[in-house]
Design a protein around this motif. Structure first.
Motif: not given
Length: 207
Positions: A72, A76-77, A80-81, A84, A136, A139-140, A143
């Motif tokens: 997870a 995200r790295k 998603v990140s 942002e 997971v 959340r993805w 986001a």
């Protein structure tokens, strides 16, 4: 040297836990969860059974931790990140997809996506895995929907789209591309699917 390493790990439980998780993540990715071997994980790390069971009471708990704390976090790295920090989410998504799939190795094709693998293998037989995989993905998706909504506010994304529906489709497409590529073991299939998704993303731009 081995004794010194072992002593260091005993004095640093966080390092020991991280070492186990990284080795377990690799083992699960290579062999799947059910075929993953605790003995191979211990051989890779040089740790004892006692050290492993001090942190994880059983194989299932270890698998859950790999999903939550390794897969997870890496997902995200990767997905998603970077978004942002982007002013234009469409540009960024297109670039990320092109780069991520272009750089994929034969090993990446062979092994597939760790999260998708666990979803397919374990969701039908283990509710704990299913709920964690769902969390997971959710959340993805949430986001990504928030990032698309921000793009609507800044004027780079069409206001007529539903950010959540589009985010759900994009996440499902990325997961499906990885699954199809793993099945076909063919870079041409991977590239064609990625290009189609990139073309779709172009339609999200504000006219």
């Amino acid at each position: 040297m081995c004794i010194l390493i072992g002593m260091k790990q005993q004095r640093d439980p966080d390092h020991t836990r991280h070492t186990i998780l990284e080795a377990a993540a690799q083992e699960i990715h290579l062999h799947g969860f059910q075929a993953a071997s605790l003995s191979r994980i211990l051989a890779t790390t040089g740790l004892t059974k006692g050290a492993l069971y001090h942190h994880f009471p059983n194989k299932q708990a270890l698998g859950y931790a790999v999903l939550e704390e390794v897969i997870a976090v890496e997902g995200r790295k990767t997905w998603v990140s970077p978004l942002e920090q982007c002013a234009d989410p469409v540009d960024c998504l297109q670039g990320m997809i092109a780069s991520r799939f272009k750089d994929m190795t034969e090993q990446d094709l062979l092994l597939g996506c760790p999260l998708n693998n666990l979803a397919l293998e374990m969701s039908p037989i283990d509710e704990g895995f299913r709920r964690r995989v769902e969390f997971v993905y959710d959340r993805w998706t949430q986001a990504l929907a928030a990032i698309l909504a921000r793009g609507q506010g800044s004027g780079s994304v069409r206001r007529s789209i539903d950010p959540f529906k589009v985010a759900t489709f994009i996440v499902a497409s990325i997961a499906g591309i990885r699954s199809l590529a793993k099945t076909c073991q063919n870079h041409a299939v991977l590239e064609a699917s990625a290009e189609a998704l990139i073309d779709y993303l172009e339609t999200l731009r504000r006219e």
